[in-house]
Design a protein around this motif. Structure first.
Motif, mmCIF file in Angstrom:
data_model
loop_
_atom_site.group_PDB
_atom_site.id
_atom_site.type_symbol
_atom_site.label_atom_id
_atom_site.label_comp_id
_atom_site.label_asym_id
_atom_site.label_seq_id
_atom_site.Cartn_x
_atom_site.Cartn_y
_atom_site.Cartn_z
ATOM 1 N N VAL A 94 56.278 62.365 36.223
ATOM 2 C CA VAL A 94 56.904 61.332 37.043
ATOM 3 C C VAL A 94 57.244 61.886 38.423
ATOM 4 N N ILE A 95 57.767 63.105 38.463
ATOM 5 C CA ILE A 95 58.113 63.712 39.757
ATOM 6 C C ILE A 95 56.857 63.882 40.606
ATOM 7 N N ALA A 96 55.774 64.354 39.968
ATOM 8 C CA ALA A 96 54.528 64.552 40.706
ATOM 9 C C ALA A 96 54.032 63.221 41.290
ATOM 10 N N VAL A 97 54.120 62.158 40.490
ATOM 11 C CA VAL A 97 53.673 60.847 40.958
ATOM 12 C C VAL A 97 54.523 60.405 42.154
ATOM 13 N N LEU A 98 55.829 60.649 42.052
ATOM 14 C CA LEU A 98 56.719 60.244 43.145
ATOM 15 C C LEU A 98 56.372 61.006 44.420
ATOM 16 N N PHE A 99 56.132 62.302 44.290
ATOM 17 C CA PHE A 99 55.784 63.104 45.465
ATOM 18 C C PHE A 99 54.480 62.614 46.088
ATOM 19 N N GLU A 100 53.493 62.346 45.219
ATOM 20 C CA GLU A 100 52.200 61.915 45.734
ATOM 21 C C GLU A 100 52.353 60.582 46.463
ATOM 22 N N SER A 101 53.084 59.655 45.830
ATOM 23 C CA SER A 101 53.264 58.349 46.454
ATOM 24 C C SER A 101 53.979 58.497 47.789
ATOM 25 N N HIS A 102 54.955 59.413 47.814
ATOM 26 C CA HIS A 102 55.685 59.615 49.065
ATOM 27 C C HIS A 102 54.759 60.121 50.154
ATOM 28 N N ASP A 103 53.863 61.048 49.805
ATOM 29 C CA ASP A 103 52.910 61.551 50.798
ATOM 30 C C ASP A 103 52.047 60.426 51.359
ATOM 31 N N VAL A 104 51.571 59.562 50.448
ATOM 32 C CA VAL A 104 50.732 58.451 50.893
ATOM 33 C C VAL A 104 51.546 57.520 51.799
ATOM 34 N N LEU A 105 52.784 57.290 51.396
ATOM 35 C CA LEU A 105 53.666 56.424 52.171
ATOM 36 C C LEU A 105 53.827 56.974 53.589
ATOM 37 N N LEU A 106 54.029 58.277 53.656
ATOM 38 C CA LEU A 106 54.220 58.931 54.953
ATOM 39 C C LEU A 106 52.974 58.735 55.816
ATOM 40 N N SER A 107 51.797 58.916 55.213
ATOM 41 C CA SER A 107 50.578 58.790 56.011
ATOM 42 C C SER A 107 50.369 57.331 56.439
ATOM 43 N N LEU A 108 50.783 56.382 55.584
ATOM 44 C CA LEU A 108 50.641 54.967 55.952
ATOM 45 C C LEU A 108 51.520 54.648 57.159
ATOM 46 N N VAL A 109 52.762 55.139 57.116
ATOM 47 C CA VAL A 109 53.674 54.853 58.232
ATOM 48 C C VAL A 109 53.156 55.506 59.518
ATOM 49 N N ARG A 110 52.635 56.726 59.396
ATOM 50 C CA ARG A 110 52.053 57.400 60.554
ATOM 51 C C ARG A 110 50.925 56.566 61.141
ATOM 52 N N ARG A 111 50.069 56.027 60.216
ATOM 53 C CA ARG A 111 48.933 55.228 60.673
ATOM 54 C C ARG A 111 49.423 54.008 61.435
ATOM 55 N N LEU A 112 50.467 53.374 60.900
ATOM 56 C CA LEU A 112 51.006 52.188 61.559
ATOM 57 C C LEU A 112 51.506 52.540 62.948
ATOM 58 N N SER A 113 52.165 53.693 63.053
ATOM 59 C CA SER A 113 52.756 54.015 64.353
ATOM 60 C C SER A 113 51.669 54.378 65.354
ATOM 61 N N GLU A 114 50.468 54.710 64.859
ATOM 62 C CA GLU A 114 49.368 54.941 65.791
ATOM 63 C C GLU A 114 48.593 53.661 66.050
ATOM 64 N N GLY A 115 49.141 52.548 65.588
ATOM 65 C CA GLY A 115 48.524 51.252 65.885
ATOM 66 C C GLY A 115 47.406 50.874 64.938
ATOM 67 N N GLU A 116 47.236 51.675 63.876
ATOM 68 C CA GLU A 116 46.193 51.309 62.932
ATOM 69 C C GLU A 116 46.777 50.419 61.839
ATOM 70 N N SER A 117 45.897 49.941 60.973
ATOM 71 C CA SER A 117 46.387 49.057 59.915
ATOM 72 C C SER A 117 46.746 49.889 58.693
ATOM 73 N N ASP A 118 47.614 49.346 57.839
ATOM 74 C CA ASP A 118 47.976 50.069 56.625
ATOM 75 C C ASP A 118 47.339 49.395 55.419
ATOM 76 N N ALA A 119 46.185 48.764 55.673
ATOM 77 C CA ALA A 119 45.554 47.978 54.623
ATOM 78 C C ALA A 119 45.364 48.812 53.363
ATOM 79 N N ALA A 120 45.352 48.100 52.238
ATOM 80 C CA ALA A 120 45.252 48.770 50.948
ATOM 81 C C ALA A 120 44.034 49.675 50.901
ATOM 82 N N ASP A 121 44.174 50.836 50.315
ATOM 83 C CA ASP A 121 43.017 51.704 50.161
ATOM 84 C C ASP A 121 43.093 52.414 48.810
ATOM 85 N N ASP A 122 42.146 53.331 48.606
ATOM 86 C CA ASP A 122 42.044 54.021 47.317
ATOM 87 C C ASP A 122 43.322 54.757 46.969
ATOM 88 N N LYS A 123 43.904 55.381 48.019
ATOM 89 C CA LYS A 123 45.080 56.201 47.754
ATOM 90 C C LYS A 123 46.199 55.357 47.146
#
Lengths: 701, 123
Positions: A94-123
């Motif tokens: 469960v901890i590993a899943v939470l960490f992984e999800s958090h990493d993806v979340l971080l990259s999604l927010v970064r993408r948004l702040s660079e003006g890209e979309s956060d559309a659903a993807d494999d991750k």
């Protein structure tokens, strides 16, 4: 909802700032959670706070129509909700899943702040699948009969418990804790401070389950609170903790595993009142005395509209703008001061003296202003530490190594921009330390060390610089291997002649690595040459010290700010340059005879040391229109432990300058930090001492 | 004309900013904000509030506790309270309704949801 409405655009910027804050906070809390799960003791407040983070982010992203962030945080929220309600056990998966999800979340927010979309993807879908797997497999039914009625809670309290609060109440009961009801009557003017004090006191000896505001007998001047708390302390022990006027403590459960029936008037329920001898059940007016000394006079409407937070979030661009204006004011002042001086020199008059005096006053105030603006830009290095601890946990988990992080000097302050720019190089150094430095647990035990490796990060101010040290207690760098490798690469002929300190410099060369150093982890990172360049780009320096078998220390020396600096104005071959005074140690007058040549390099003898020289005209490839002067100057500069004498024609004086960037096109030009306006319509280049020293050392080795 | 005042209680600054901009675009309303139950309790005695939106999950004093207080205080009993929450907290929404909340909106909500509520309770 994203149209051209400027209000909404501002709202989106607010969203991004807040989302980033939430995600980063989430990261450090997850790391804490992973730690406490390792110790088997999970703090319910921490878990709930993480849940609330994911929950807020989901709502927030949903409102702004950012489906990816919203979807992923929704899955995380589901998982966290089960965890906090005790319906799911917190295990490593469960901890590993939470960490992984958090990493993806971080990259999604970064993408948004660079003006890209956060559309659903494999991750996102892979995280979702893993979360769902956790939910399906391990959800255990928390089917426990509700013993809550037996507590005799008032209907009002029962009705306003959220599902989570109900769970906490049950959890406390099942652990055999005593449940207390704390009733407080507080002055409307100061209730928030008073309640905070009571809450803090309760938290020292138990857990607050809920806080219900309710009507007091005199709603115009006071407000009542019913606080439900769980504690292992018995009544007599709990009571002193909440010594406060107008507070009543009632025991609701007797702390047995299966709570005995206890009606509101049962024998177990005791009521006591501390502080005042008068009964407080129905005070017509609150019995006095807010402990806050500066409480406003009675009668005046004392309620404050101030929000609790005392900080403002400001775009760094606005601060830069402000700094530029301050810089220009400083320049304007210089020309007024110079004018006053000239008036006095040419024809002494009372007015010239007055003008000079006013200019002095102006100068003092300008200094204050400058210092004030600089202070706003300063943030504690501790903000960096939070990020680092997350990285360390991720990497050490991947590598199966045990690493403990220790931080020192978290409140050392640095310019916000420097803190941002230093985080990548530091991350790489730390990654290296875990990857190559700290040994695997069994190797460490074999070497007689604790199986847990230690990485110490400390920062402190040293003169006009801030030093950040990253120290590990791993295996150290094998200097002989480095020398061998340097010989293979054709960098040295005779490795025996190279000192250990010089050998360590090779590590910073592009493409240099000893064979042992290559692993999967280092493959995706950058080389140490990039680390050094990145640090040099903010006028900093990095040094290594190592002891084989004991560990390695990286010492990063950084300027406190890049925004406005005192500089020494120099001239060379008819051109004018500025050198930051922070790196200038002294200046010497030389004649041609003072210079000796050692190993084809010009040096001078400075007291007991040999100082290498750098001729500025050679470094900058300047054409000299006239002969060199017979007498010239060497400016001795130093960053960290390195020293260099820069040979120039003349010293023109000291001045405050605001460094302006030359833009992307000139970014990679070594030795130039930027340009500055001297105030007399002249623009000059500012030399980057760190870059020059690095460049000289490199061409020397 | 008598402007109506709407109170938004939510711990997210960005979400409040968003709601403020939407509500202000819907008509001539005055919007006051509270970051948590505390802020709301402090603000209520000073402001004449005509409609309250509140989140449920907030630190310290949660939305349910706020509603319970409002419904028991004769000064605020009459103010319509709308729960603003995310789906998935059905039991909490149900409790809110029992405590006397007038309606609930599930986040993410859109302009027309908000508009319908405001028209219903303020006109």
């Amino acid at each position: 909802m994203t149209d051209d409405n400027p209000l909404l655009n501002k709202a989106i910027r607010d969203f991004l700032a807040e989302a980033e804050e939430i995600v980063e906070h989430l990261g450090s809390e997850l790391a804490d959670l992973a730690d406490s799960a390792g110790n088997g003791d999970i703090n319910p407040d921490l878990l709930n706070s993480i849940f609330r983070g994911a929950h807020s982010l989901k709502g927030l992203a949903g409102m702004f129509g950012f489906a990816g962030v919203s979807e992923l945080s929704h899955y995380m929220e589901n998982l966290l909700d089960r965890l906090r309600l005790g319906k799911l056990r917190l295990d490593t998966e469960v901890i590993a899943v939470l960490f992984e999800s958090h990493d993806v979340l971080l990259s999604l927010v970064r993408r948004l702040s660079e003006g890209e979309s956060d559309a659903a993807d494999d991750k996102i879908s892979s995280c979702a699948a893993r979360i769902n797997a956790c939910l399906e497999e391990k959800t255990r039914d928390a089917a426990c009969p509700s013993p809550l009625e037996k507590l005799g809670l008032s209907e009002q309290v029962m009705k306003s418990l959220t599902e989570y609060e109900e769970h906490r109440l049950l959890e406390n009961l099942s652990k055999g804790k005593y449940i207390y009801s704390v009733h407080a009557t507080l002055d409307l003017a100061t209730f928030d401070q008073d309640l905070a004090r009571i809450s803090d006191a309760i938290k020292t000896c138990g857990e607050i389950i809920s806080t219900l505001p309710c009507m007091s007998s005199d709603p115009e001047t006071s407000i009542d609170f019913d606080i439900l708390a769980g504690s292992a302390l018995v009544f007599q022990e709990f009571l002193p903790a909440i010594q406060h006027d107008n507070v009543t403590l009632t025991l609701l459960s007797d702390g047995e595993k299966t709570p005995a029936p206890a009606g509101p008037n049962a024998a177990g329920a005791t009521s006591a009142e501390s502080g005042s001898p008068t009964p407080v059940e129905s005070p017509a007016t609150p019995i006095a005395q807010s402990p806050v000394p500066d409480s406003p006079a009675a009668g005046a409407p004392p309620v404050s509209a101030k929000s609790i937070s005392r900080t403002v979030r400001v775009d760094i661009g606005k601060l830069d703008e402000l700094m530029n204006i301050v810089g220009e004011l400083v320049l304007a002042h210089s020309s007024i001061a110079a004018l006053a001086q000239r008036m006095r020199n040419e024809r002494f008059s009372q007015m010239a003296v007055e003008l000079g005096k006013s200019a002095k006053v102006l100068e003092r105030k300008l200094n204050d202003l400058q210092k004030g603006v600089m202070d706003i830009r300063m943030i504690p290095v501790g903000q960096l530490y939070d990020k680092m601890s997350r990285i360390v946990r991720t990497i050490s988990r991947e590598q199966g190594k045990k690493v403990e992080l220790r931080f020192y000097g978290a409140d050392t302050e640095l310019d916000k921009l420097i803190v941002e720019d230093i985080s990548d190089p530091m991350m790489h150094i730390i990654r290296n330390a875990i990857d190559h430095g700290i040994e695997s647990p069994d190797k460490r035990v074999a070497a007689g060390k604790d199986e847990k490796g230690v990485i110490k990060i400390s920062s402190y101010q040293k003169g006009n610089h801030v030093v950040i040290e990253v120290e590990d207690d791993g295996g150290g760098i094998d200097v002989e291997k480095v020398k061998e490798r340097a010989q293979q690469k054709g960098l040295v002929q005779n490795p025996g002649a190279v000192s250990d300190k010089e050998a360590l410099e090779f590590i910073f060369l592009p493409g240099f690595s000893t064979t042992d150093q290559v692993s999967e982890v280092s493959g995706r990172g950058v080389g140490m040459d990039v680390v050094r360049n990145n640090i040099a780009a903010i006028s900093g320096m990095v040094d290594i010290e190592t002891a084989q078998g004991l560990g390695t220390r990286f010492i990063i020396t950084l300027p406190i700010t890049l925004a406005i600096i005192k500089s020494l104005i120099i001239s060379c071959a008819g051109r004018t340059y500025a050198l930051p005074v922070t790196s200038v140690l002294e200046s010497l007058i030389l004649t041609g005879g003072d210079i000796k040549t050692v190993e084809r390099r010009e040096v001078i003898q400075l007291r007991d040391n040999t100082l290498p020289l750098l001729r500025l005209e050679d470094f900058l490839c300047l054409n000299r229109p006239s002969h060199r002067p017979d007498e010239f100057y060497a400016v001795v500069v130093g960053v960290a432990e390195k020293r260099l004498g820069i040979v120039v024609d003349d010293l023109l004086g000291q001045q405050d300058i605001v460094i302006k960037s030359l833009g992307e096109g000139f970014r990679r030009f070594p030795g130039i930090a930027g340009a500055a306006d001297l105030g007399d319509q002249r623009t000059i280049l500012v030399l980057d001492v760190g870059g020059m020293i690095n460049d000289t050392m490199r061409s020397g080795s | 004309m008598n402007r109506k005042t709407i109170l938004i209680t939510d711990d997210s600054t960005a979400l409040r900013a968003m709601l403020v901009s939407i509500i202000e675009s819907l008509g001539d309303f005055r919007v006051v904000e509270a970051a948590n139950g505390f802020d709301a309790l402090r603000l209520l005695p000073r402001e004449h509030v005509d409609l309250i939106f509140t989140d449920i999950n907030m630190p310290d004093i949660n939305g349910l506790e706020l509603i319970s207080y409002l419904r028991n205080n004769p000064n605020y009993q009459h103010i319509p309270v709308i729960i603003l929450t995310t789906e998935g907290s059905q039991s909490d929404i149900e409790k809110g309704r029992l405590l006397g909340a007038n309606e609930y909106i599930v986040k993410p909500c859109n302009c027309s949801d908000l508009k319908n509520i405001i028209v219903k309770y303020l006109d």
